[in-house]
Design a protein around this motif. Structure first.
Motif, PDB file in Angstrom:
ATOM      1  N   PRO A  75       0.813  -1.237   0.000  1.00 17.08           N
ATOM      2  CA  PRO A  75       0.000   0.000   0.000  1.00 17.08           C
ATOM      3  C   PRO A  75       0.842   1.280   0.000  1.00 17.08           C
ATOM      4  N   PHE A  76       1.996   1.229   0.671  1.00 14.95           N
ATOM      5  CA  PHE A  76       2.859   2.422   0.693  1.00 14.95           C
ATOM      6  C   PHE A  76       3.405   2.724  -0.697  1.00 14.95           C
ATOM      7  N   TYR A  77       3.881   1.665  -1.396  1.00 18.95           N
ATOM      8  CA  TYR A  77       4.356   1.872  -2.763  1.00 18.95           C
ATOM      9  C   TYR A  77       3.225   2.374  -3.669  1.00 18.95           C
ATOM     10  N   LEU A  78       2.029   1.832  -3.472  1.00 15.97           N
ATOM     11  CA  LEU A  78       0.879   2.270  -4.266  1.00 15.97           C
ATOM     12  C   LEU A  78       0.587   3.762  -4.064  1.00 15.97           C
ATOM     13  N   GLY A  79       0.651   4.206  -2.802  1.00 13.54           N
ATOM     14  CA  GLY A  79       0.389   5.616  -2.507  1.00 13.54           C
ATOM     15  C   GLY A  79       1.414   6.536  -3.129  1.00 13.54           C
ATOM     16  N   GLU A  80       2.690   6.152  -3.074  1.00 13.56           N
ATOM     17  CA  GLU A  80       3.735   7.019  -3.633  1.00 13.56           C
ATOM     18  C   GLU A  80       3.675   7.075  -5.155  1.00 13.56           C
ATOM     19  N   LEU A  81       3.448   5.914  -5.815  1.00  7.12           N
ATOM     20  CA  LEU A  81       3.372   5.926  -7.277  1.00  7.12           C
ATOM     21  C   LEU A  81       2.108   6.635  -7.769  1.00  7.12           C
ATOM     22  N   THR A  82       0.997   6.479  -7.051  1.00  6.73           N
ATOM     23  CA  THR A  82      -0.241   7.140  -7.458  1.00  6.73           C
ATOM     24  C   THR A  82      -0.094   8.654  -7.372  1.00  6.73           C
ATOM     25  N   GLU A  83       0.624   9.143  -6.363  1.00  7.50           N
ATOM     26  CA  GLU A  83       0.793  10.596  -6.196  1.00  7.50           C
ATOM     27  C   GLU A  83       1.585  11.210  -7.342  1.00  7.50           C
ATOM     28  N   LYS A  84       2.413  10.395  -8.039  1.00  5.39           N
ATOM     29  CA  LYS A  84       3.237  10.904  -9.130  1.00  5.39           C
ATOM     30  C   LYS A  84       2.515  10.895 -10.475  1.00  5.39           C
ATOM     31  N   ILE A  85       1.293  10.367 -10.520  1.00  5.38           N
ATOM     32  CA  ILE A  85       0.537  10.331 -11.767  1.00  5.38           C
ATOM     33  C   ILE A  85       0.095  11.746 -12.132  1.00  5.38           C
ATOM     34  N   VAL A  86       0.260  12.108 -13.400  1.00  6.34           N
ATOM     35  CA  VAL A  86      -0.156  13.423 -13.897  1.00  6.34           C
ATOM     36  C   VAL A  86      -1.540  13.273 -14.520  1.00  6.34           C
ATOM     37  N   LYS A  87      -2.501  14.011 -13.958  1.00  5.88           N
ATOM     38  CA  LYS A  87      -3.883  13.941 -14.424  1.00  5.88           C
ATOM     39  C   LYS A  87      -4.517  15.315 -14.287  1.00  5.88           C
ATOM     40  N   GLU A  88      -5.506  15.573 -15.136  1.00  8.24           N
ATOM     41  CA  GLU A  88      -6.139  16.893 -15.103  1.00  8.24           C
ATOM     42  C   GLU A  88      -6.832  17.147 -13.774  1.00  8.24           C
ATOM     43  N   ASP A  89      -7.530  16.131 -13.267  1.00 15.06           N
ATOM     44  CA  ASP A  89      -8.198  16.260 -11.975  1.00 15.06           C
ATOM     45  C   ASP A  89      -7.237  15.806 -10.885  1.00 15.06           C
ATOM     46  N   ARG A  90      -6.461  16.723 -10.370  1.00 12.23           N
ATOM     47  CA  ARG A  90      -5.436  16.408  -9.367  1.00 12.23           C
ATOM     48  C   ARG A  90      -6.066  15.999  -8.034  1.00 12.23           C
ATOM     49  N   ILE A  91      -7.251  16.485  -7.738  1.00 10.59           N
ATOM     50  CA  ILE A  91      -7.876  16.196  -6.439  1.00 10.59           C
ATOM     51  C   ILE A  91      -8.179  14.708  -6.307  1.00 10.59           C
ATOM     52  N   ASP A  92      -8.648  14.054  -7.388  1.00  6.43           N
ATOM     53  CA  ASP A  92      -8.924  12.614  -7.338  1.00  6.43           C
ATOM     54  C   ASP A  92      -7.651  11.825  -7.063  1.00  6.43           C
ATOM     55  N   ILE A  93      -6.539  12.222  -7.687  1.00  9.00           N
ATOM     56  CA  ILE A  93      -5.251  11.547  -7.450  1.00  9.00           C
ATOM     57  C   ILE A  93      -4.851  11.665  -5.983  1.00  9.00           C
ATOM     58  N   LEU A  94      -5.022  12.863  -5.414  1.00  7.54           N
ATOM     59  CA  LEU A  94      -4.652  13.069  -4.008  1.00  7.54           C
ATOM     60  C   LEU A  94      -5.510  12.206  -3.087  1.00  7.54           C
ATOM     61  N   LYS A  95      -6.793  12.101  -3.373  1.00  2.33           N
ATOM     62  CA  LYS A  95      -7.682  11.297  -2.524  1.00  2.33           C
ATOM     63  C   LYS A  95      -7.310   9.817  -2.572  1.00  2.33           C
TER      64      LYS A  95
END
Length: 395
Positions: A75-95
């Protein structure tokens, strides 16, 4: 990474692939496709860990085998890699990233891997800035200590490996004996230290992502409000343009509807100023105040209540003059004539008073001169002491 290939890969191999992607992304920038492949591999790892039931809320860290400890980091690796994804809706990535970090901390808390001070502060719900700052300093010190410990374990393994290779040259080691020589407790210690370090990072990242989400939400709300204001301004501008277009159309049609009256008052005023005409001559021009609105554009009178109200609405933002330029010029000329007449009277009066004063001064001077002469004649006829001669004894 294809779906069939992921399904056929074992959990250790799949986790190792995802760990390498995470390491590369942490040390340098990584393209979005590789990040998505790493996230997909970690999600399959998470599903396999859940199906196998490797961790339970009834267990502690001592009950988990050394081989399975590394899967706590999924889960920790998932959280760090997900935070680095570039997407127009940044709020969904943060959640989504925050959900993975919370899941990681929750599992570690159930296995008694989270520091007691962190748990107490989280349960108390205090908003004391001093306490939060002290906790953050203590967390930073523990993080530095974990990093130093990992470095020490790594150097110790390297020294042991060099000594084993040196001893293998002198005394050959049979196959499998080298793995038996390696201490299992050292590997477990390294994994637990790595997990502790990940916990400290996850807590800091959770705080940072929460603040970023609040900031983005505030920016979106402000942008929405500005968008509403912009729409209102556009509506007002559109209505203004429509009104101006109607006024221009009416003004262009005015010459064909009613001929305009010739203006000759300015010529008359100029003639009066330059002396070609007198102000006492007949002047029948009467100034009409300006009317702003549709009636002034078509050159007609206010024929309806609608035009009267429109004429009252379309008024200038400054005070209107109460007389025309011609009337002001005539009034100024009248004042100038009065001023000149008054000056002429004052000059005549001044001249007459000057002559009168001069005559009075001359008469006063003559009277004074006659008085002085009479006094001199009297003194000649009556010298000093002449009146006392009869009083003297020898007189």
């Amino acid at each position: 990474m294809g779906q069939t290939k992921i399904d056929e890969t074992s959990l250790p191999a799949l986790f190792e692939q995802a760990r390498k992607i995470h390491t590369t992304a942490s040390e340098s920038s990584l393209d979005q496709e590789s990040l998505k492949n790493g996230i997909e591999a970690l999600r399959h790892c998470d599903e396999m860990v859940s199906k196998l039931g490797l961790f339970s809320s009834n267990e502690t860290k001592d009950d988990v085998s050394t081989t399975n400890l590394k899967y706590l980091l999924v889960p920790f690796y998932l959280g760090e890699l997900t935070e680095k994804i570039v997407k127009e809706d940044r709020i969904d990535i943060l959640k989504v990233s925050q959900v993975h970090f919370k899941e990681f901390i929750s599992i570690c808390d159930a296995l008694e891997l989270v520091h007691e001070e962190e748990i107490e502060f989280s349960l108390s719900g205090r908003s004391d800035l001093a306490a939060a700052r002290a906790l953050k300093i203590a967390r930073f010190k523990r993080q530095k200590g974990a990093e130093a410990k990992l470095q020490e374990i790594k150097e110790r393994k390297e020294r042991r490996g060099r000594s084993l290779r040196a001893s293998a040259l002198s005394t050959p080691v049979e196959a499998g004996e080298e793995d038996l020589i390696d201490d299992d407790s050292e590997e477990r210690e390294a994994l637990l230290t790595t997990i502790s370090l990940a916990i400290y990072k996850a807590i800091d990242l959770l705080d940072m992502l929460k603040k970023e989400e609040e900031m983005l939400v505030a920016v979106m709300e402000q942008s929405s409000q500005e968008g509403n204001d912009k729409f209102a301004r556009e509506m007002l501008d559109e209505r203004t343009n429509i009104a101006e277009m109607r006024h221009r159309t009416a003004a262009s049609q005015a010459p064909f509807l009613k001929p305009s009256q010739p203006i000759s008052c300015a010529t008359f005023a100029q003639d009066v100023i330059e002396g070609r005409a007198r102000a006492s001559q007949v002047h029948e021009h009467k100034h009409q105040p300006l009317i702003f609105g549709p009636a002034s554009l078509i050159g007609g009178q206010l024929t309806s209540e609608r035009e009267r109200m429109a004429a009252q609405v379309f008024q200038p933002g400054y005070r209107l003059p109460r007389m025309s330029i011609e009337e002001a010029g005539l009034r100024e000329m009248e004042m100038m004539n009065k001023w000149q007449e008054m000056n002429a009277e004052l000059m005549e009066e001044a001249k007459s008073s000057w002559h009168k004063d001069k005559e009075e001064e001359e008469e006063e001077e003559d009277a004074a001169e006659e008085k002085a002469r009479a006094w001199d004649d009297w003194k000649d006829d009556n010298p000093r002491g002449a009146g006392n001669r009869k009083l003297t004894p020898c007189g």
